[in-house]
Motif scaffolding. Structure first.
Motif, PDB file in Angstrom:
ATOM      1  N   TYR A 121      -2.376 -20.915  19.939  1.00  0.00           N
ATOM      2  CA  TYR A 121      -2.614 -22.365  20.010  1.00  0.00           C
ATOM      3  C   TYR A 121      -3.260 -22.739  21.340  1.00  0.00           C
ATOM      4  CZ  TYR A 121       0.174 -23.023  15.805  1.00  0.00           C
ATOM      5  OH  TYR A 121       0.632 -22.987  14.515  1.00  0.00           O
ATOM      6  N   ALA A 122      -2.819 -22.057  22.425  1.00  0.00           N
ATOM      7  CA  ALA A 122      -3.393 -22.351  23.739  1.00  0.00           C
ATOM      8  C   ALA A 122      -4.863 -21.931  23.794  1.00  0.00           C
ATOM      9  CB  ALA A 122      -2.596 -21.631  24.827  1.00  0.00           C
TER      10      ALA A 122
ATOM     11  N   ASN B  81      -0.489 -16.506  22.774  1.00  0.00           N
ATOM     12  CA  ASN B  81      -0.406 -17.945  22.531  1.00  0.00           C
ATOM     13  C   ASN B  81      -1.740 -18.427  21.930  1.00  0.00           C
ATOM     14  OD1 ASN B  81      -0.137 -20.725  22.626  1.00  0.00           O
ATOM     15  ND2 ASN B  81       0.694 -20.761  24.698  1.00  0.00           N
TER      16      ASN B  81
ATOM     17  N   PRO C  59       2.710 -34.539  37.438  1.00  0.00           N
ATOM     18  CA  PRO C  59       2.397 -34.318  38.852  1.00  0.00           C
ATOM     19  C   PRO C  59       2.322 -35.620  39.637  1.00  0.00           C
ATOM     20  CG  PRO C  59       0.403 -34.179  37.548  1.00  0.00           C
ATOM     21  CD  PRO C  59       1.526 -34.401  36.584  1.00  0.00           C
TER      22      PRO C  59
ATOM     23  N   LYS D 202       1.474 -36.443  28.248  1.00  0.00           N
ATOM     24  CA  LYS D 202       1.010 -35.048  28.221  1.00  0.00           C
ATOM     25  C   LYS D 202       2.190 -34.103  28.477  1.00  0.00           C
ATOM     26  CE  LYS D 202      -2.958 -34.060  30.439  1.00  0.00           C
ATOM     27  NZ  LYS D 202      -3.886 -33.408  29.517  1.00  0.00           N
TER      28      LYS D 202
ATOM     29  N   PRO E  11       2.796 -22.058  29.233  1.00  0.00           N
ATOM     30  CA  PRO E  11       3.195 -20.682  28.877  1.00  0.00           C
ATOM     31  C   PRO E  11       2.013 -19.870  28.363  1.00  0.00           C
ATOM     32  CG  PRO E  11       3.903 -22.219  27.183  1.00  0.00           C
ATOM     33  CD  PRO E  11       3.258 -23.048  28.248  1.00  0.00           C
TER      34      PRO E  11
ATOM     35  N   SER F  45       7.885 -23.080  28.344  1.00  0.00           N
ATOM     36  CA  SER F  45       7.890 -23.852  27.091  1.00  0.00           C
ATOM     37  C   SER F  45       8.923 -24.972  27.135  1.00  0.00           C
ATOM     38  CB  SER F  45       8.221 -22.942  25.906  1.00  0.00           C
ATOM     39  OG  SER F  45       7.265 -21.943  25.801  1.00  0.00           O
TER      40      SER F  45
ATOM     41  N   GLU G 223     -12.330 -37.279  28.412  1.00  0.00           N
ATOM     42  CA  GLU G 223     -11.590 -37.024  27.175  1.00  0.00           C
ATOM     43  C   GLU G 223     -10.950 -38.318  26.672  1.00  0.00           C
ATOM     44  OE1 GLU G 223      -9.798 -33.658  25.612  1.00  0.00           O
ATOM     45  OE2 GLU G 223     -11.962 -33.837  25.550  1.00  0.00           O
TER      46      GLU G 223
ATOM     47  N   THR H 251      -6.567 -30.801  37.565  1.00  0.00           N
ATOM     48  CA  THR H 251      -5.904 -30.646  36.262  1.00  0.00           C
ATOM     49  C   THR H 251      -5.499 -29.195  35.988  1.00  0.00           C
ATOM     50  OG1 THR H 251      -8.053 -30.465  35.200  1.00  0.00           O
ATOM     51  CG2 THR H 251      -7.032 -32.632  35.162  1.00  0.00           C
TER      52      THR H 251
ATOM     53  N   ARG I 107     -20.060 -33.525  24.128  1.00  0.00           N
ATOM     54  CA  ARG I 107     -20.226 -34.774  24.877  1.00  0.00           C
ATOM     55  C   ARG I 107     -21.481 -34.747  25.737  1.00  0.00           C
ATOM     56  NH1 ARG I 107     -14.600 -34.409  26.077  1.00  0.00           N
ATOM     57  NH2 ARG I 107     -15.107 -33.624  28.138  1.00  0.00           N
TER      58      ARG I 107
ATOM     59  N   GLY J  31      -1.196 -28.101  22.486  1.00  0.00           N
ATOM     60  CA  GLY J  31      -1.712 -26.782  22.122  1.00  0.00           C
ATOM     61  C   GLY J  31      -1.535 -25.781  23.250  1.00  0.00           C
ATOM     62  N   LEU J  32      -1.817 -26.241  24.470  1.00  0.00           N
ATOM     63  CA  LEU J  32      -1.706 -25.355  25.633  1.00  0.00           C
ATOM     64  C   LEU J  32      -0.289 -24.789  25.768  1.00  0.00           C
ATOM     65  CD1 LEU J  32      -3.722 -24.518  27.828  1.00  0.00           C
ATOM     66  CD2 LEU J  32      -2.828 -26.348  29.250  1.00  0.00           C
ATOM     67  N   PHE J  33       0.685 -25.575  25.375  1.00  0.00           N
ATOM     68  CA  PHE J  33       2.076 -25.132  25.475  1.00  0.00           C
ATOM     69  C   PHE J  33       2.552 -24.430  24.207  1.00  0.00           C
ATOM     70  CE2 PHE J  33       4.001 -26.398  29.508  1.00  0.00           C
ATOM     71  CZ  PHE J  33       2.931 -27.062  30.064  1.00  0.00           C
ATOM     72  N   GLY J  34       1.585 -24.035  23.376  1.00  0.00           N
ATOM     73  CA  GLY J  34       1.898 -23.149  22.256  1.00  0.00           C
ATOM     74  C   GLY J  34       2.501 -23.813  21.039  1.00  0.00           C
TER      75      GLY J  34
ATOM     76  N   ALA K 136      -6.762 -24.422  21.951  1.00  0.00           N
ATOM     77  CA  ALA K 136      -6.838 -25.691  22.691  1.00  0.00           C
ATOM     78  C   ALA K 136      -7.917 -25.613  23.775  1.00  0.00           C
ATOM     79  CB  ALA K 136      -5.475 -26.023  23.305  1.00  0.00           C
TER      80      ALA K 136
ATOM     81  N   THR L 193      -3.948 -36.740  38.223  1.00  0.00           N
ATOM     82  CA  THR L 193      -4.961 -35.736  37.914  1.00  0.00           C
ATOM     83  C   THR L 193      -5.185 -35.672  36.410  1.00  0.00           C
ATOM     84  OG1 THR L 193      -3.145 -34.202  38.045  1.00  0.00           O
ATOM     85  CG2 THR L 193      -4.637 -34.229  39.894  1.00  0.00           C
ATOM     86  N   THR L 194      -6.255 -36.322  35.978  1.00  0.00           N
ATOM     87  CA  THR L 194      -6.568 -36.308  34.557  1.00  0.00           C
ATOM     88  C   THR L 194      -8.053 -36.036  34.367  1.00  0.00           C
ATOM     89  OG1 THR L 194      -6.994 -38.677  34.629  1.00  0.00           O
ATOM     90  CG2 THR L 194      -4.795 -37.993  33.901  1.00  0.00           C
ATOM     91  N   GLU L 195      -8.377 -35.614  33.165  1.00  0.00           N
ATOM     92  CA  GLU L 195      -9.782 -35.536  32.770  1.00  0.00           C
ATOM     93  C   GLU L 195     -10.343 -36.958  32.771  1.00  0.00           C
ATOM     94  OE1 GLU L 195     -12.251 -33.558  31.566  1.00  0.00           O
ATOM     95  OE2 GLU L 195     -11.196 -31.921  32.534  1.00  0.00           O
TER      96      GLU L 195
ATOM     97  N   LEU M 262       0.106 -39.234  31.813  1.00  0.00           N
ATOM     98  CA  LEU M 262       0.595 -37.947  32.347  1.00  0.00           C
ATOM     99  C   LEU M 262       1.987 -37.632  31.798  1.00  0.00           C
ATOM    100  CD1 LEU M 262      -0.620 -38.076  36.062  1.00  0.00           C
ATOM    101  CD2 LEU M 262      -1.454 -36.590  34.254  1.00  0.00           C
TER     102      LEU M 262
ATOM    103  N   GLU N 208      -1.894 -28.018  34.950  1.00  0.00           N
ATOM    104  CA  GLU N 208      -1.408 -27.934  33.574  1.00  0.00           C
ATOM    105  C   GLU N 208      -1.561 -26.501  33.041  1.00  0.00           C
ATOM    106  OE1 GLU N 208      -3.318 -30.637  30.864  1.00  0.00           O
ATOM    107  OE2 GLU N 208      -1.435 -30.947  29.808  1.00  0.00           O
TER     108      GLU N 208
ATOM    109  N   LEU O  60       5.856 -31.224  33.091  1.00  0.00           N
ATOM    110  CA  LEU O  60       5.639 -31.603  34.492  1.00  0.00           C
ATOM    111  C   LEU O  60       4.705 -32.807  34.584  1.00  0.00           C
ATOM    112  CD1 LEU O  60       5.603 -31.135  37.609  1.00  0.00           C
ATOM    113  CD2 LEU O  60       3.728 -29.527  37.221  1.00  0.00           C
TER     114      LEU O  60
ATOM    115  N   PHE P 202      -4.379 -31.668  23.428  1.00  0.00           N
ATOM    116  CA  PHE P 202      -4.735 -30.466  24.184  1.00  0.00           C
ATOM    117  C   PHE P 202      -3.501 -29.894  24.885  1.00  0.00           C
ATOM    118  CE2 PHE P 202      -5.751 -28.927  28.507  1.00  0.00           C
ATOM    119  CZ  PHE P 202      -6.448 -27.782  28.191  1.00  0.00           C
ATOM    120  N   SER P 203      -2.738 -30.781  25.522  1.00  0.00           N
ATOM    121  CA  SER P 203      -1.541 -30.325  26.248  1.00  0.00           C
ATOM    122  C   SER P 203      -0.551 -29.661  25.295  1.00  0.00           C
ATOM    123  CB  SER P 203      -0.852 -31.507  26.936  1.00  0.00           C
ATOM    124  OG  SER P 203      -1.718 -32.071  27.880  1.00  0.00           O
TER     125      SER P 203
END
Lengths: 253, 308
Positions: A4-5, A2, B84, B147, A96, B78, B93, A88, A19, B104-107, A8, B88-90, B144, A91, B82, B101-102
């Motif tokens: 992209y992940a 993955n 929650p 995201k 995946p 994929s 950002e 967090t 920052r 990308g994280l999920f592809g 990210a 719960t957040t940054e 949330l 997440e 969710l 970001f979310s």
């Protein structure tokens, strides 16, 4: 894979550095500059050359390693600890992504930051002392290998820690003393035979020795042994990370 | 209707020995909204966390769109978004960056236009460059959701989406959830608010002590377990109920002006006609009448009490 992940996570971590530029980049540069002023100019002026290298120049590899090790650990440990602390991480766990991708993202970013810092410190050192690098590629190889290994080590600490005190415990109480006593500011040959033997049990000595060899061809141990030690350390960290992912230790449940 | 999530004999025992899930089986249908009700510690969050991959199951199997959540975790996760329970957040950002970001994280490849659409739909577009810590609680809750939707999931888990949210915002959230369902997203939500389940869910699951004690269509559940009441406002107060009326399930109010008749909607006969005939024979007149049906809350309390 993955990608992209990975991208990210990597971008997220690098954005965090942007920052916090004062804390991430400027603070280590200032403290390293202070080392040069104190040890290089003030005290170093009274110390003879070490094996034909001026004392100010002699401590450059050690100072870079000092920053590289401590920052690799703190960058990576904080990177994975903070999502655990804020919650967090849900997440990351529900995405995946395999843990290999998580490690590449976090450790890659932490190592990148350390390498940027190392380069800046090297440039800063050039302002204080004349620099010569006998084997630039080997120097770069040592730099990358050390940054990756200690970022992995930092990742492990970040997973293990369940409070801020634990996060600082190993870097402050174990790593920093090992770096200071690992020949950052002196050659092992300057010690008495007894302490020379004791120093040989300090793994950081091998890193600094090998790294210094790439600059001045001066080493307390052979460069091959130095490389073997760091590869061994890298392998040990990878094994621990593999175990963490297999068991979900301190991440799941 | 086609099953999108199939849970079979799922159990979870935590390291300390606490059994949070006991042999839970459930089929979630594509495109429905199912609400999981239950008191604190019932196992609702553990169930959701297990399906999403946050908690490892001790026993049992979960299939998402026919794929195993452990063997095919990439494919199943994929499909899932969710939200929650905790906010719960940054903190530092920006809104746009964290949603990107979310994704990308999920592809998923970057898609700023899609992120813009989600943020506009959730009334967050004006805040896109704000740091998350500057958002209100309600905005964080919507963030949330943004995201969770960033990777275009077909299943959305909402773990107590309106906990600690004021009434107005809660109703806004229901609109968001209903709109998502309209777009074809299957929604599983846990809630303490019975009115929430009553307002938006198609089916209700009731959990207590790690067990899923009942799953039923909302309307069928209310029909099956719901009692109806007929309330009569009398013309003249009664001191006592006449003996002839004692065979009816009647309750006389303390002021003697209201008669409440409870009957079962499932019965072949409601008994209302007989009651009205008997009242006429006794010469008891009434000004008005109305019927009420027991709420989901009453049904829920009854079910949980019965399981104790």
């Amino acid at each position: 894979m993955n990608w992209y992940a990975i991208r990210a996570i990597y971008n997220f971590e690098m954005a965090r550095t942007r920052r916090t530029l004062m804390q991430s980049i400027f603070a280590p540069v200032i403290s390293t500059s202070l080392y040069f002023v104190v040890f290089g100019a003030a005290i170093g002026g009274r110390i003879q050359q070490v094996d034909g290298v001026s004392y100010g120049a002699f401590i450059v590899p050690g100072l870079i390693m000092l920053s590289l090790l401590t920052n690799s650990i703190s960058n990576a440990s904080f990177g994975i600890y903070f999502p655990k602390f804020t919650g967090t991480i849900y997440e990351l766990l529900s995405a995946p992504v395999s843990m290999i991708e998580v490690v590449i993202g976090y450790v890659g970013a932490a190592a990148s930051k350390s390498l940027i810092l190392g380069a800046i410190i090297l440039a800063t050192a050039g302002l204080f002392v004349p620099l010569e690098i006998a084997h630039p590629f080997i120097m770069l190889f040592f730099l990358i290998l050390t940054a990756v290994s200690f970022s992995l080590f930092g990742f492990i600490i970040g997973v293990w820690a369940d409070n801020f005190e634990k996060l600082q415990l190993i870097p402050l109480l174990i790593v920093t003393p090992l770096v200071f006593l690992g020949g950052s500011f002196y050659s092992a040959s300057m010690l008495s035979p007894f302490w020379q033997t004791v120093t040989m049990f300090n793994p950081v000595l091998y890193l600094i020795s090998g790294f210094r060899w790439s600059f001045y061809e001066l080493a307390d141990v052979s460069v091959g042994v130095s490389l073997a030690v760091i590869v061994l350390f890298l392998a040990a960290c990878m094994a621990v990370v593999w175990w963490i992912f297999k068991t979900g230790y301190h991440i799941k449940n | 209707m086609q099953t999108i999530v199939s849970i079979r004999n799922l159990s979870k025992t935590y390291a300390g020995g606490f059994q949070a899930l006991k042999n839970v089986s459930l089929d979630i249908r594509r495109g429905e909204i199912i609400a999981l009700l239950g008191p604190n510690g019932a196992g609702k969050t553990t169930l959701i966390s297990t399906i999403c991959g946050i908690v490892n199951p001790s026993e049992g199997q979960v299939l998402v769109d026919g794929k195993d959540i452990i063997k095919d975790f990439r494919a199943t996760r994929s499909l899932i978004g969710l939200v929650p329970q905790e906010l719960t957040t940054e903190a530092f950002e920006s809104v746009f960056a964290t949603v990107s970001f979310s994704r990308g994280l999920f592809g998923k490849a970057p898609n700023p236009a899609y992120i813009e659409k989600i943020l506009r739909d959730l009334s967050l577009w004006d805040k896109r460059d704000n740091r998350i810590r500057t958002l209100s609680g309600g905005m964080k809750r919507r963030l949330l959701i943004a995201k969770a939707l960033s990777h275009e999931p077909s299943i959305l888990f909402l773990d107590e989406p309106t906990a600690g949210v004021d009434v107005e915002l809660r109703k806004d959230m229901w609109k968001v959830v209903s709109a998502l369902r309209e777009s074809g997203v299957t929604i599983i939500l846990t809630t303490h608010y019975i009115e929430e389940a009553e307002a938006i869910a198609d089916r209700i699951g009731v959990m207590t002590k790690g067990e899923l004690i009942l799953v039923e269509d909302k309307a069928a559940l209310m029909h099956k377990l719901g009692k109806k009441q007929l309330i009569l406002d009398l013309k003249h107060p009664l001191e006592t109920l006449p003996a002839m009326l004692s065979e009816h399930d009647l309750l006389l109010s303390s002021d003697g002006l209201h008669l409440t008749y409870t009957y079962d909607t499932q019965g072949e006969r409601t008994g209302i006609t007989t009651l009205l005939d008997d009242l006429r024979r006794e010469g008891i007149g009434f000004r008005d009448l109305k019927t009420t049906q027991s709420s989901l809350e009453e049904i829920f309390v009854k079910l949980v009490e019965e399981s104790r």
